[in-house]
Design an enzyme around this catalytic site. Structure first.
Site, PDB file in Angstrom:
ATOM      1  N   ARG A 297     -18.866 -36.497  -4.530  1.00  9.44           N
ATOM      2  CA  ARG A 297     -18.437 -37.878  -4.740  1.00  9.44           C
ATOM      3  C   ARG A 297     -17.443 -37.982  -5.893  1.00  9.44           C
ATOM      4  O   ARG A 297     -16.451 -38.714  -5.800  1.00  9.44           O
ATOM      5  CB  ARG A 297     -19.662 -38.762  -4.975  1.00  9.44           C
ATOM      6  CG  ARG A 297     -20.416 -39.054  -3.697  1.00  9.44           C
ATOM      7  CD  ARG A 297     -21.722 -39.802  -3.912  1.00  9.44           C
ATOM      8  NE  ARG A 297     -22.290 -40.160  -2.609  1.00  9.44           N
ATOM      9  CZ  ARG A 297     -23.435 -40.795  -2.445  1.00  9.44           C
ATOM     10  NH1 ARG A 297     -24.165 -41.147  -3.498  1.00  9.44           N
ATOM     11  NH2 ARG A 297     -23.871 -41.083  -1.230  1.00  9.44           N
ATOM     12  N   TYR A 438     -15.928 -41.278   3.636  1.00  7.74           N
ATOM     13  CA  TYR A 438     -16.796 -40.092   3.607  1.00  7.74           C
ATOM     14  C   TYR A 438     -17.427 -39.869   2.236  1.00  7.74           C
ATOM     15  O   TYR A 438     -17.027 -40.446   1.243  1.00  7.74           O
ATOM     16  CB  TYR A 438     -16.115 -38.846   4.156  1.00  7.74           C
ATOM     17  CG  TYR A 438     -14.888 -38.269   3.507  1.00  7.74           C
ATOM     18  CD1 TYR A 438     -14.532 -38.492   2.193  1.00  7.74           C
ATOM     19  CD2 TYR A 438     -14.074 -37.409   4.259  1.00  7.74           C
ATOM     20  CE1 TYR A 438     -13.421 -37.890   1.628  1.00  7.74           C
ATOM     21  CE2 TYR A 438     -12.957 -36.806   3.713  1.00  7.74           C
ATOM     22  CZ  TYR A 438     -12.635 -37.044   2.395  1.00  7.74           C
ATOM     23  OH  TYR A 438     -11.528 -36.439   1.852  1.00  7.74           O
ATOM     24  N   GLU A 439     -18.485 -39.045   2.253  1.00  7.71           N
ATOM     25  CA  GLU A 439     -19.348 -38.820   1.081  1.00  7.71           C
ATOM     26  C   GLU A 439     -19.969 -40.123   0.575  1.00  7.71           C
ATOM     27  O   GLU A 439     -20.220 -40.282  -0.621  1.00  7.71           O
ATOM     28  CB  GLU A 439     -18.578 -38.104  -0.050  1.00  7.71           C
ATOM     29  CG  GLU A 439     -17.907 -36.822   0.350  1.00  7.71           C
ATOM     30  CD  GLU A 439     -18.852 -35.803   0.970  1.00  7.71           C
ATOM     31  OE1 GLU A 439     -20.077 -35.901   0.752  1.00  7.71           O
ATOM     32  OE2 GLU A 439     -18.370 -34.921   1.692  1.00  7.71           O
ATOM     33  N   GLY A 440     -20.222 -41.035   1.471  1.00  2.13           N
ATOM     34  CA  GLY A 440     -20.828 -42.321   1.122  1.00  2.13           C
ATOM     35  C   GLY A 440     -19.781 -43.403   1.022  1.00  2.13           C
ATOM     36  O   GLY A 440     -18.897 -43.364   0.177  1.00  2.13           O
TER      37      GLY A 440
END
Length: 593
Positions: A297, A438-440
């Site tokens: 992140r 992406y990645e949250g």
């Protein structure tokens, strides 16, 4: 237009705002002097400008391809990855005992920025490997670390994260991939994983998949998830490759951007089960995976800064060359370069200010991570780690949302030519669009900022940061001149953010829907205010050193003033929308949409 790493601005932020000298004084970082950092940055710039940046457009035009289970990467990627690995760039951040360079995160972060600015698609492979290394170093056994980490750092092998499944996106409680115990300490893995970045490729001899799966007797939900190593090729205790494991790429996605990065659908266990090796303990997989996720992140936040910088450079170069229209002030009877026009300057200043603010906040966060890892005093480590964890969702969420604004403005500066692929401006816009997803997603980062980072400590970290911001305001007032007006804007921003923190703490338990309706605006507000704080600090440092390089430092002062006048001024309005706007956000029923 070729990429030029903004080394001078990077060094300014590292030294003046993130205080590299204090990081170099920490135990274990004694070699990380400003002189060494400069040498590392200069070599990183050379490599990324000369080797990776020229492949960026090629990757967009000639994406990775899949045929019969084999993925072939963009022409030039395999050779570039060999150079990247041999130069040691994968190991900048990681321990020397495993073949890394052991440098602070503060030194590694500008290297990460350059890598992503030069070639976002290429950079995703090292990004995922970094995450796998972090997870193994934290949760892996001594034998697993000794076997896998040196090979990952050398570039002989690369790493992946395998979370998502067709029915399980952000809700990992729905993960169905199965891990059956064999009886010899290994497991057989069965299932399908999607959206696996560099899940199959031809740049390294082996791929180490880190896979979330459930044992048959695991409890339901996220408490029943375990984490497994599933190599593409099985390996013996010495790291020698054996037979192909039962994991295969059945397709790759066709995407809006980052086209050279293969996004794979992986099938595990079609021929009896893929051999997997448990990391840590059963049913603690989500905990371990979050080690990878937090590393990723922060890195994705840096991708936002990086692509914004690349788009800004591209737009400035075009604006200097494109002749269009006479000046509105009548200063010339002929058409002038569009960089003379007020609105083009406003757009370029917006791009520049947002990028510099996000860069500064991220580098300062990286320094807090270094203190959190290596400070001699346990209390200081705990404090710094808490600040870093508070900043990670902001760095990820705000920087990536910012990149959409900046790359969109880059297209706008080009006018109609920006909509034409040949000018190159559109690629940055397309590539950036995945970053807030992406990645949250941004909402997931915002939920994290509220739930884990604001409520958990009753706003203690946030309020400690407000005290530091107020001290900067006092310094700005004392400096006088432009500092006075920046202090006023910053104070109003801090007050707005403080009001929202109080609102979140007071209302989440009784009216969660109202609070979370404003969660993303809260994250953006935090980014604007904390970025504005760093720009205020940058102004003070630039004033103090102006005589050394008036052109550079005057530009820093002007950019900080613009951030205060045009970006920080958004803070009170955002706060009002959060604290008073929930009813309208939630007013329509599902049927009314």
């Amino acid at each position: 237009m070729s990429y030029q790493a903004p080394i001078k601005d990077m060094q300014f932020v590292m030294n003046e705002l993130a205080d590299l000298s204090s990081i170099a004084a920490l135990p274990g970082y004694e070699d990380a002097s400003p002189e060494l950092a400069q040498a590392v940055l200069e070599e990183a710039a050379r490599f990324n400008q000369e080797v990776l940046a020229p492949l960026n457009v090629i990757g967009d035009q000639q994406p990775s391809t899949w045929k019969d289970g084999v993925v072939t990467t963009t022409p030039g990627f395999k050779e570039a990855f060999k150079q990247f690995s041999e130069a040691g760039w994968q190991g900048v951040l990681h321990p020397q005992e495993f073949g890394g360079q052991g440098l602070p995160k503060l030194v590694a972060t500008p290297c990460t920025e350059m890598l992503n600015a030069a070639n976002l698609s290429f950079a995703l492979c090292p990004l995922l490997t970094d995450g796998a290394v972090e997870a193994l170093l934290t949760a892996g056994s001594d034998a697993q670390r000794a076997l896998y980490v040196p090979k990952l750092l050398s570039g002989e092998w690369t790493g992946t994260m395998n979370l998502t499944e067709p029915q399980a996106g952000s809700d990992l409680a729905l993960v169905r991939t199965r891990a059956d115990r064999v009886g010899d300490g290994t497991y057989k893995i069965f299932g399908t994983k999607i959206f696996i970045t560099f899940g199959e490729h031809d740049m390294a001899e082996n791929i180490v998949h880190l896979v979330l799966a459930r044992t048959p007797d695991a409890p339901p939900g996220v408490k029943g998830i375990s984490l497994f190593i599933v190599p593409k090729f099985n390996v013996d205790a010495e790291g020698k490759l054996g037979a192909r494991n039962d994991v295969h790429c059945v397709s790759i996605e066709h995407k809006l951007g980052i086209k050279a990065s293969p996004t794979a659908v992986l099938q595990f266990g079609d021929n009896g089960g893929a051999t997997g090796y448990l990391i840590g303990e059963e049913n603690r997989g989500l905990e371990y995976m979050f080690i990878m996720m937090n590393a990723a992140r922060f890195a994705v936040g840096m991708q936002g800064v990086a692509v914004a910088e690349r788009a800004y450079q591209h737009a400035v170069a075009y604006a200097r060359e494109r002749l269009q229209s006479r000046p509105v002030d009548g200063s010339s009877r002929d058409a002038v370069a569009i960089i003379h026009h007020p609105d083009v300057k406003r757009m370029l200043m917006t791009m520049r200010a947002l990028t510099e603010g996000a860069r500064a906040l991220a580098y300062v966060a990286a320094a807090q991570a270094d203190i959190g890892h290596n400070a001699a005093d346990a209390g200081e480590r705990k404090r710094a780690q808490a600040v870093y964890e508070f900043l990670v969702p902001i760095v990820k969420g705000w920087s990536t949302e910012m990149s959409l604004d900046v790359t969109s403005l880059g297209v706008q500066v080009h006018g109609g030519m920006g909509f034409i692929e040949e000018t190159g401006a559109a690629q940055y816009y397309r590539d950036a669009r995945i970053l807030p997803i992406y990645e949250g997603t941004t909402a997931i980062q915002a939920n994290d900022l509220i739930g884990r980072k604001t409520l958990r400590d009753g706003g203690a970290v946030a309020r400690a940061l407000f005290e530091q911001i107020a001290a900067t305001e006092n310094d700005l007032r004392a400096a006088g001149g432009v500092g006075q007006s920046v202090a006023e804007r910053l104070a109003k921003g801090r007050e707005a953010l403080s009001i929202v923190v109080d609102y979140v703490i007071a209302n989440t338990q009784d009216n969660a829907n109202a609070v979370f309706a404003g969660s993303v605006p809260y994250l953006k507000l935090a980014g604007i205010v904390l970025g504005g704080w760093q720009m205020g600090r940058a102004l003070l440092a630039a004033q103090a050193r102006r005589a050394e390089d008036p052109a550079f430092y005057d530009a820093k002062i002007g950019t900080a003033r613009f951030f205060a006048d045009h970006i920080l001024t958004q803070a009170p309005g955002l706060a009002q929308s959060i604290t008073e706007g929930a009813d309208s956000a939630l007013s329509l029923s599902e049927a009314q949409f």
